[in-house]
Design a protein around this motif. Structure first.
Motif, PDB file in Angstrom:
ATOM      1  N   GLU A 122       0.890  -1.277   0.018  1.00 45.15           N
ATOM      2  CA  GLU A 122      -0.087  -0.076   0.025  1.00 45.15           C
ATOM      3  C   GLU A 122       0.822   1.362   0.017  1.00 45.15           C
ATOM      4  O   GLU A 122       0.317   2.432   0.288  1.00 45.15           O
ATOM      5  CB  GLU A 122      -0.992  -0.037   1.249  1.00 45.15           C
TER       6      GLU A 122
ATOM      7  N   ARG B 143      -3.967   4.601  -7.006  1.00 42.21           N
ATOM      8  CA  ARG B 143      -3.536   4.782  -5.613  1.00 42.21           C
ATOM      9  C   ARG B 143      -2.260   5.332  -5.672  1.00 42.21           C
ATOM     10  O   ARG B 143      -1.921   6.434  -4.728  1.00 42.21           O
ATOM     11  CB  ARG B 143      -3.588   3.589  -4.975  1.00 42.21           C
TER      12      ARG B 143
ATOM     13  N   ARG C  44      -2.404   9.469  -6.229  1.00 40.45           N
ATOM     14  CA  ARG C  44      -2.924   9.909  -5.063  1.00 40.45           C
ATOM     15  C   ARG C  44      -1.690   9.918  -3.750  1.00 40.45           C
ATOM     16  O   ARG C  44      -1.530  11.131  -3.429  1.00 40.45           O
ATOM     17  CB  ARG C  44      -4.098   9.249  -4.433  1.00 40.45           C
ATOM     18  N   GLN C  45      -0.871   8.929  -3.814  1.00 43.67           N
ATOM     19  CA  GLN C  45      -0.030   8.999  -2.773  1.00 43.67           C
ATOM     20  C   GLN C  45       1.045   9.843  -3.236  1.00 43.67           C
ATOM     21  O   GLN C  45       1.804  10.350  -2.253  1.00 43.67           O
ATOM     22  CB  GLN C  45       0.646   7.546  -2.657  1.00 43.67           C
TER      23      GLN C  45
ATOM     24  N   LYS D  73      -6.162  12.019   3.022  1.00 42.39           N
ATOM     25  CA  LYS D  73      -7.732  11.417   2.927  1.00 42.39           C
ATOM     26  C   LYS D  73      -7.366  10.269   1.618  1.00 42.39           C
ATOM     27  O   LYS D  73      -6.678  10.577   0.630  1.00 42.39           O
ATOM     28  CB  LYS D  73      -8.382  12.233   2.599  1.00 42.39           C
ATOM     29  N   ASP D  74      -8.307   9.113   1.566  1.00 38.51           N
ATOM     30  CA  ASP D  74      -8.354   8.643   0.637  1.00 38.51           C
ATOM     31  C   ASP D  74      -9.241   9.095  -0.647  1.00 38.51           C
ATOM     32  O   ASP D  74      -9.762  10.264  -0.476  1.00 38.51           O
ATOM     33  CB  ASP D  74      -8.787   7.074   0.797  1.00 38.51           C
ATOM     34  N   ASP D  75      -9.556   8.252  -1.661  1.00 38.66           N
ATOM     35  CA  ASP D  75     -10.236   8.592  -2.590  1.00 38.66           C
ATOM     36  C   ASP D  75     -11.862   9.122  -2.379  1.00 38.66           C
ATOM     37  O   ASP D  75     -12.559   9.689  -3.051  1.00 38.66           O
ATOM     38  CB  ASP D  75     -10.289   7.839  -3.843  1.00 38.66           C
TER      39      ASP D  75
ATOM     40  N   ILE E 160      -6.820   8.058   5.442  1.00 41.74           N
ATOM     41  CA  ILE E 160      -6.007   6.808   4.965  1.00 41.74           C
ATOM     42  C   ILE E 160      -6.006   5.791   6.299  1.00 41.74           C
ATOM     43  O   ILE E 160      -5.576   5.975   7.431  1.00 41.74           O
ATOM     44  CB  ILE E 160      -4.749   6.988   4.192  1.00 41.74           C
TER      45      ILE E 160
ATOM     46  N   GLU F 178      -1.507   1.736   5.359  1.00 41.44           N
ATOM     47  CA  GLU F 178      -1.149   2.661   4.397  1.00 41.44           C
ATOM     48  C   GLU F 178      -0.102   3.672   4.925  1.00 41.44           C
ATOM     49  O   GLU F 178       0.938   3.683   4.488  1.00 41.44           O
ATOM     50  CB  GLU F 178      -2.179   3.315   3.426  1.00 41.44           C
TER      51      GLU F 178
END
Length: 456
Positions: free
Chosen positions: A97, A106, A109-110, A247-249, A254, A258
């Protein structure tokens, strides 16, 4: 005659070929035995067999790419993702992750989360820490006494990463712990990559127990870092704070896994590669005293005899070129893998979906077709008038495209500053018991580099 009139019709298109198989495969292990015994010579020799070559690693067929142009095409193409033997071997360390092993949305975003910490305009804020640690390195050494370059290189690399990116006040004991754990883990992961014997690595052999202990301690170390920050209640403007508030999608925080995997990706591979490069730079300064003297003279000229500082880094042209040339000949990351996600082609050869592709920056950066006197240590080859002669993708120490290392400016600044600081104060001689031959694992480093710092 128009261009269109000479294009081959579909029926005239050449049939895609299977790449040639490299020689030297043995039953069961394939080419894995050669990769264990002398991996650098094996990968360097593949260019003679073609631009793309088939390898056998155990039961698997792997495709090796040998030219700068094709390694660039591989890194930039959307037909391939981060995967394959290297990344599978690293999953026990990096998890699934973190930004190093993630793909697709992913990964994007990261990267957006961590990128602000490594922007070019963000790096000067780390300058005071880099200066302090670079000069502390030289002050710990006693003139004429042997320096263990492995532990010292890891210590400075870990402390800079921790203090700049995680705002941690970590004592030397943690750097030593990380250094020892990483040496064991990366050695074991390399074996698992080139000789994929699966269940045998779960048996209680001494090497497997040592590997598992070191891996567990690495993850414990990361948990300690995250727990200490949460307990402190502090929110400094650093990378760890960004991860804890990311924040995640779906707009939710998160997950803990992760966060853990991201910190691992920040602390461990970065420290390993930077530390390995520092070791090679120290070796270069000992082996090439003429360039050590040239660096010392440049530092004195730029600083006017004052201690070298971050503000001087951009003017240290020869020092920077010494760093780049050391990375060319001794790249920390010497082997990389990708996996095809669709049926595709490379260099006119068919690459089936699901196939693993491997390439070696070490081999590409020593290719005589790309570099005159390719094995000579020649920092001046990076002067502007000569650097333009180097083929594209023949020197990509931080990779290219969306997998380019986000910390390239951060890493180059600390490497140049450390090289300048140690060269301004000392020249180096080999100490008794030193062995600067290459130890090959997931990264390259000297086997046991012991140097004596001697004041100018």
């Amino acid at each position: 005659m128009t261009v269109e009139s000479v294009k081959p019709q579909p029926s005239e298109a050449p049939e895609l070929r299977e790449p040639p198989l490299a020689g030297g495969a043995v039953p069961v292990l394939g080419h894995g035995l050669k990769l264990v015994r002398d991996p650098l010579a094996f990968m360097t020799g593949l260019r003679a067999h073609g631009d793309v070559v088939r390898l056998k690693l155990g039961p698997k067929t792997v495709y090796a790419v040998t030219t700068p142009a094709l390694t660039g095409a591989l890194a930039l193409s959307t037909d391939y993702r981060i995967d394959g033997p290297l990344w599978e071997s690293l999953e026990g360390l990096l998890g699934k992750e973190g930004v190093a092993t993630a793909n697709g949305p992913r990964h994007r975003r990261q990267r957006r989360t961590i990128q602000p910490a490594f922007r070019l305009d963000a790096v000067p804020a780390y300058g005071p820490v880099m200066e302090e640690e670079a000069h502390a390195l030289t002050e710990r050494w006693r003139p004429g006494a042997a320096v263990d370059c492995t532990s010292e290189s890891f210590r400075v690399a870990v402390r800079i990463a921790a203090r700049c990116l995680l705002r941690g006040e970590y004592m030397d004991e943690r750097a030593e712990r990380l250094s020892a754990d990483l040496a064991t883990v990366f050695r074991g992961m390399y074996r698992r990559m080139v000789v994929p014997l699966g269940p045998l690595y779960r048996l209680p052999f001494p090497a497997n127990r040592e590997f598992n202990r070191a891996l567990a301690d690495l993850h414990l170390l990361v948990d300690e870092i995250v727990a200490e920050r949460r307990a402190s209640g502090q929110k400094p403007d650093d990378l760890l704070t960004a991860l804890l508030e990311a924040k995640d999608d779906n707009g939710e925080p998160i997950g803990e896994q992760e966060i853990h995997d991201q910190v691992v990706a920040i602390v461990t591979p970065g420290s390993e590669t930077v530390a390995s490069t520092i070791m090679w730079l120290l070796q270069v300064l000992a082996e090439h005293p003429e360039h050590a003297e040239k660096v010392r003279a440049e530092v004195e000229s730029v600083t006017g005899g004052r201690p070298v500082a971050f503000e001087h880094v951009r003017r240290l042209t020869h020092t920077n070129n010494v760093v780049v040339e050391a990375m060319r000949l001794r790249p920390a990351v010497w082997i990389l893998t990708r996996r095809a996600i669709t049926d595709t082609t490379l260099g006119g050869y068919r690459i089936p979906a699901g196939a693993d592709i491997v390439y070696s920056p070490y081999a590409v950066q020593r290719d005589p077709g790309s570099y005159g006197r390719h094995l000579d240590f020649d920092p001046d080859r990076w002067l502007p008038e000569r650097a333009k002669e180097v083929p594209k993708y023949a020197m990509s120490p931080f990779s290219v495209g969306n997998r380019k290392c986000p910390s390239d400016h951060f890493s180059m600044a600390q490497l140049t500053l450390i090289t300048a600081a140690v060269s301004a104060k000392y020249r180096f001689e080999q100490a008794g018991g030193s062995d600067d031959s290459t130890r090959v694992g997931i990264t390259l480093r000297p086997q046991k580099l012991l140097l004596k710092p001697v004041p100018w």
